[in-house]
Design a protein around this motif. Structure first.
Motif, PDB file in Angstrom:
ATOM      1  N   PHE A   7       0.870  -1.174   0.000  1.00  0.00           N
ATOM      2  CA  PHE A   7       0.000   0.000   0.000  1.00  0.00           C
ATOM      3  C   PHE A   7       0.903   1.218   0.000  1.00  0.00           C
ATOM      4  CE2 PHE A   7      -2.071   3.475   2.254  1.00  0.00           C
ATOM      5  CZ  PHE A   7      -3.321   3.533   1.648  1.00  0.00           C
ATOM      6  N   SER A   8       0.812   2.029  -1.016  1.00  0.00           N
ATOM      7  CA  SER A   8       1.671   3.204  -1.144  1.00  0.00           C
ATOM      8  C   SER A   8       0.884   4.447  -0.766  1.00  0.00           C
ATOM      9  CB  SER A   8       2.194   3.327  -2.580  1.00  0.00           C
ATOM     10  OG  SER A   8       3.037   4.451  -2.699  1.00  0.00           O
ATOM     11  N   GLY A   9       1.257   5.093   0.311  1.00  0.00           N
ATOM     12  CA  GLY A   9       0.556   6.292   0.737  1.00  0.00           C
ATOM     13  C   GLY A   9       1.267   6.938   1.904  1.00  0.00           C
ATOM     14  N   TYR A  10       0.774   8.112   2.299  1.00  0.00           N
ATOM     15  CA  TYR A  10       1.402   8.926   3.337  1.00  0.00           C
ATOM     16  C   TYR A  10       0.372   9.219   4.412  1.00  0.00           C
ATOM     17  CZ  TYR A  10       4.880   9.362  -0.286  1.00  0.00           C
ATOM     18  OH  TYR A  10       5.804   9.072  -1.255  1.00  0.00           O
ATOM     19  N   GLY A  11       0.733   8.948   5.667  1.00  0.00           N
ATOM     20  CA  GLY A  11      -0.251   9.060   6.728  1.00  0.00           C
ATOM     21  C   GLY A  11       0.288   9.669   8.004  1.00  0.00           C
ATOM     22  N   LEU A  12      -0.637   9.849   8.949  1.00  0.00           N
ATOM     23  CA  LEU A  12      -0.326  10.367  10.272  1.00  0.00           C
ATOM     24  C   LEU A  12      -0.990   9.485  11.319  1.00  0.00           C
ATOM     25  CD1 LEU A  12      -0.975  14.206   9.819  1.00  0.00           C
ATOM     26  CD2 LEU A  12       1.257  13.057   9.865  1.00  0.00           C
ATOM     27  N   GLY A  13      -0.506   9.599  12.552  1.00  0.00           N
ATOM     28  CA  GLY A  13      -1.178   8.959  13.658  1.00  0.00           C
ATOM     29  C   GLY A  13      -2.436   9.733  14.019  1.00  0.00           C
ATOM     30  N   LEU A  14      -3.506   9.011  14.303  1.00  0.00           N
ATOM     31  CA  LEU A  14      -4.741   9.637  14.763  1.00  0.00           C
ATOM     32  C   LEU A  14      -4.606   9.851  16.267  1.00  0.00           C
ATOM     33  CD1 LEU A  14      -7.634  10.606  14.153  1.00  0.00           C
ATOM     34  CD2 LEU A  14      -8.403   8.255  14.579  1.00  0.00           C
ATOM     35  N   ASP A  30      -3.360   9.762   3.214  1.00  0.00           N
ATOM     36  CA  ASP A  30      -3.844   8.562   2.530  1.00  0.00           C
ATOM     37  C   ASP A  30      -4.297   7.476   3.502  1.00  0.00           C
ATOM     38  OD1 ASP A  30      -3.170   9.559  -0.115  1.00  0.00           O
ATOM     39  OD2 ASP A  30      -1.071   9.267   0.484  1.00  0.00           O
ATOM     40  N   PHE A  31      -3.867   7.569   4.749  1.00  0.00           N
ATOM     41  CA  PHE A  31      -4.287   6.614   5.777  1.00  0.00           C
ATOM     42  C   PHE A  31      -3.980   7.215   7.137  1.00  0.00           C
ATOM     43  CE2 PHE A  31       0.205   5.771   5.514  1.00  0.00           C
ATOM     44  CZ  PHE A  31       0.588   5.280   6.754  1.00  0.00           C
ATOM     45  N   VAL A  32      -4.530   6.624   8.179  1.00  0.00           N
ATOM     46  CA  VAL A  32      -4.156   6.983   9.548  1.00  0.00           C
ATOM     47  C   VAL A  32      -3.715   5.717  10.266  1.00  0.00           C
ATOM     48  CG1 VAL A  32      -5.713   8.961   9.690  1.00  0.00           C
ATOM     49  CG2 VAL A  32      -6.492   6.713  10.483  1.00  0.00           C
ATOM     50  N   HIS A  52     -15.784   6.965  12.424  1.00  0.00           N
ATOM     51  CA  HIS A  52     -16.051   8.095  11.526  1.00  0.00           C
ATOM     52  C   HIS A  52     -14.902   8.263  10.533  1.00  0.00           C
ATOM     53  CE1 HIS A  52     -17.387  12.143  10.317  1.00  0.00           C
ATOM     54  NE2 HIS A  52     -16.119  12.515  10.460  1.00  0.00           N
ATOM     55  N   VAL A  53     -13.663   8.221  11.035  1.00  0.00           N
ATOM     56  CA  VAL A  53     -12.498   8.371  10.168  1.00  0.00           C
ATOM     57  C   VAL A  53     -12.376   7.183   9.218  1.00  0.00           C
ATOM     58  CG1 VAL A  53      -9.974   8.500  10.132  1.00  0.00           C
ATOM     59  CG2 VAL A  53     -11.269   9.818  11.820  1.00  0.00           C
ATOM     60  N   ARG A  54     -12.672   5.987   9.742  1.00  0.00           N
ATOM     61  CA  ARG A  54     -12.541   4.771   8.924  1.00  0.00           C
ATOM     62  C   ARG A  54     -13.500   4.769   7.734  1.00  0.00           C
ATOM     63  NH1 ARG A  54     -11.753   1.728   5.762  1.00  0.00           N
ATOM     64  NH2 ARG A  54     -11.350  -0.518   5.842  1.00  0.00           N
ATOM     65  N   ALA A  55     -14.586   5.517   7.820  1.00  0.00           N
ATOM     66  CA  ALA A  55     -15.524   5.596   6.693  1.00  0.00           C
ATOM     67  C   ALA A  55     -14.883   6.264   5.486  1.00  0.00           C
ATOM     68  CB  ALA A  55     -16.772   6.361   7.117  1.00  0.00           C
ATOM     69  N   ASP A  56     -13.821   7.068   5.706  1.00  0.00           N
ATOM     70  CA  ASP A  56     -13.173   7.798   4.614  1.00  0.00           C
ATOM     71  C   ASP A  56     -11.750   7.347   4.315  1.00  0.00           C
ATOM     72  OD1 ASP A  56     -15.372   9.533   4.173  1.00  0.00           O
ATOM     73  OD2 ASP A  56     -14.732  10.795   5.852  1.00  0.00           O
ATOM     74  N   LEU A  57     -11.077   6.773   5.315  1.00  0.00           N
ATOM     75  CA  LEU A  57      -9.650   6.495   5.169  1.00  0.00           C
ATOM     76  C   LEU A  57      -9.311   5.084   5.633  1.00  0.00           C
ATOM     77  CD1 LEU A  57      -8.151   9.792   6.656  1.00  0.00           C
ATOM     78  CD2 LEU A  57      -7.980   9.069   4.266  1.00  0.00           C
ATOM     79  N   VAL A  59      -7.160   2.439   7.709  1.00  0.00           N
ATOM     80  CA  VAL A  59      -6.599   2.536   9.069  1.00  0.00           C
ATOM     81  C   VAL A  59      -5.588   1.414   9.274  1.00  0.00           C
ATOM     82  CG1 VAL A  59      -7.111   2.304  11.534  1.00  0.00           C
ATOM     83  CG2 VAL A  59      -8.639   3.646  10.063  1.00  0.00           C
ATOM     84  N   ALA A  60      -4.415   1.768   9.804  1.00  0.00           N
ATOM     85  CA  ALA A  60      -3.440   0.781  10.265  1.00  0.00           C
ATOM     86  C   ALA A  60      -3.508   0.734  11.783  1.00  0.00           C
ATOM     87  CB  ALA A  60      -2.035   1.155   9.809  1.00  0.00           C
ATOM     88  N   MET A  61      -3.576  -0.452  12.337  1.00  0.00           N
ATOM     89  CA  MET A  61      -3.633  -0.627  13.785  1.00  0.00           C
ATOM     90  C   MET A  61      -2.249  -1.000  14.312  1.00  0.00           C
ATOM     91  SD  MET A  61      -7.304  -2.622  14.213  1.00  0.00           S
ATOM     92  CE  MET A  61      -6.675  -3.429  15.701  1.00  0.00           C
ATOM     93  N   HIS A  62      -1.760  -0.206  15.276  1.00  0.00           N
ATOM     94  CA  HIS A  62      -0.399  -0.350  15.785  1.00  0.00           C
ATOM     95  C   HIS A  62      -0.451  -0.553  17.291  1.00  0.00           C
ATOM     96  CE1 HIS A  62       3.898   0.000  15.790  1.00  0.00           C
ATOM     97  NE2 HIS A  62       3.915   1.140  16.458  1.00  0.00           N
ATOM     98  N   GLY A  63      -0.044  -1.734  17.762  1.00  0.00           N
ATOM     99  CA  GLY A  63      -0.134  -2.059  19.177  1.00  0.00           C
ATOM    100  C   GLY A  63       1.154  -1.812  19.931  1.00  0.00           C
ATOM    101  N   VAL A  64       1.027  -1.661  21.246  1.00  0.00           N
ATOM    102  CA  VAL A  64       2.188  -1.450  22.107  1.00  0.00           C
ATOM    103  C   VAL A  64       2.236  -2.420  23.288  1.00  0.00           C
ATOM    104  CG1 VAL A  64       2.410   1.005  21.515  1.00  0.00           C
ATOM    105  CG2 VAL A  64       0.959   0.327  23.440  1.00  0.00           C
ATOM    106  N   SER A  65       1.283  -3.366  23.346  1.00  0.00           N
ATOM    107  CA  SER A  65       1.196  -4.223  24.539  1.00  0.00           C
ATOM    108  C   SER A  65       1.029  -5.703  24.226  1.00  0.00           C
ATOM    109  CB  SER A  65       0.029  -3.764  25.424  1.00  0.00           C
ATOM    110  OG  SER A  65       0.209  -2.461  25.881  1.00  0.00           O
ATOM    111  N   MET A  66       1.280  -6.134  22.998  1.00  0.00           N
ATOM    112  CA  MET A  66       1.153  -7.557  22.710  1.00  0.00           C
ATOM    113  C   MET A  66       2.211  -8.360  23.436  1.00  0.00           C
ATOM    114  SD  MET A  66       0.908  -9.560  19.063  1.00  0.00           S
ATOM    115  CE  MET A  66      -0.792  -9.055  18.802  1.00  0.00           C
ATOM    116  N   SER A  67       3.383  -7.769  23.633  1.00  0.00           N
ATOM    117  CA  SER A  67       4.484  -8.427  24.342  1.00  0.00           C
ATOM    118  C   SER A  67       4.891  -9.710  23.630  1.00  0.00           C
ATOM    119  CB  SER A  67       4.106  -8.711  25.804  1.00  0.00           C
ATOM    120  OG  SER A  67       5.244  -9.046  26.563  1.00  0.00           O
TER     121      SER A  67
END
Length: 278
Positions: A7-14, A30-32, A52-57, A59-67
């Motif tokens: 997936f080629s695009g430029y995004g920010l953290g929500l 292009d994504f959040v 609401h955001v997902r209806a338009d863009l 979404v990548a889900m990024h975890g910090v606690s899977m360990s």
């Protein structure tokens, strides 16, 4: 499990600071990316905004606690909650970090380092297989920033990550700032690190800032520095189409400042030979 297509695009953290910006209208990304744990709930305003955001863009889900490096295996309740969110959001992909955060009774909320041994590799691969089977999809894992090494280490970090990806079929989230920080802290070559990775497994790049000093600290509270931009340009010479994101978690500036940094990434890619014809 199906492959993760590029997936080629430029995004920010929500982030909470910019919820109103995203609610008010289309932000030119292009994504959040979202921190998974912030939305692993049954309801509430954050989840409403995400939908609401997902209806338009995308979404990548990024975890910090899977360990993923936990010797006690993965937490079943955590995986179940993550899986519910995955089914609800249908993200581009799900990612987490090559680290451990949890003992059998406590979550540190810190991304703690792994020893790079064959025993640790076996453990991490078993945990990745468990997570990917539970989610019924391959995942991305991010290279860490690190401030110490273990005398027991039997391989380099890039050798560990390469073997991990080959054995589990997982993909990579390449944090360029983390490579720069760790290369400085441990005295290895960032270019050697890049050359040792399976770049065809990279699906996302993080760009972030850090705190300078004798030991550089990955704080995500500064703009991307010139040296990281230079390393990013070298990285993009080695990758195909991937998602690129500016990651800011503290001292978060107004949205236009982050969008200007994202435009800088686009400009670097325009000058990158590998991307000029993409």
């Amino acid at each position: 499990m199906s492959a993760i297509e590029p997936f080629s695009g430029y995004g920010l953290g929500l982030r909470r600071d910019h919820y109103r910006d995203f609610e008010a209208g289309r932000v030119p990304v292009d994504f959040v990316e979202v921190i998974s744990e912030n939305f692993m709930v049954d309801g509430g305003n954050p989840l409403r905004i995400l939908e609401h955001v997902r209806a338009d863009l995308p979404v990548a889900m990024h975890g910090v606690s899977m360990s993923i490096g936990s010797a006690h295996g993965l937490d079943r309740d955590y995986l179940d909650a993550l899986n519910r969110l995955v089914r609800r959001i249908e993200p581009l992909w799900v990612s987490d970090h090559l680290c451990w955060t949890r003992t059998s009774a406590h979550n540190s909320h810190d991304l703690l380092p792994m020893p790079y041994t064959h025993q640790a590799l076996d453990l991490v691969c078993d945990n990745i297989d468990h997570a990917q089977n539970t989610l019924s999809r391959p995942m991305l894992f991010e290279n860490p920033s690190s401030y110490l090494t273990f005398p027991e280490d039997e391989m380099t970090e890039w050798e560990f990550i390469s073997a991990m990806a080959m054995r589990t079929g997982c993909y990579l989230l390449l944090d360029v700032n983390n490579i720069y920080v760790s290369a400085h802290n441990h005295g290895f070559s960032a270019e050697t690190y890049l050359a040792g990775l399976p770049m065809d497994r990279v699906r996302q790049i993080h760009l972030a800032g850090h705190t300078d000093g004798e030991i550089k600290i990955d704080t995500h509270d500064q703009p991307v520095c010139d040296e990281v931009w230079q390393l990013y340009a070298k990285t993009r010479d080695m990758t195909g189409p991937v998602a690129v994101m500016i990651e800011r978690d503290d001292a978060i500036p107004p949205l236009p400042e982050l969008l200007a940094e994202l435009d800088a990434a686009r400009e670097f890619d325009g000058a990158c030979p590998a991307m000029a014809g993409a």
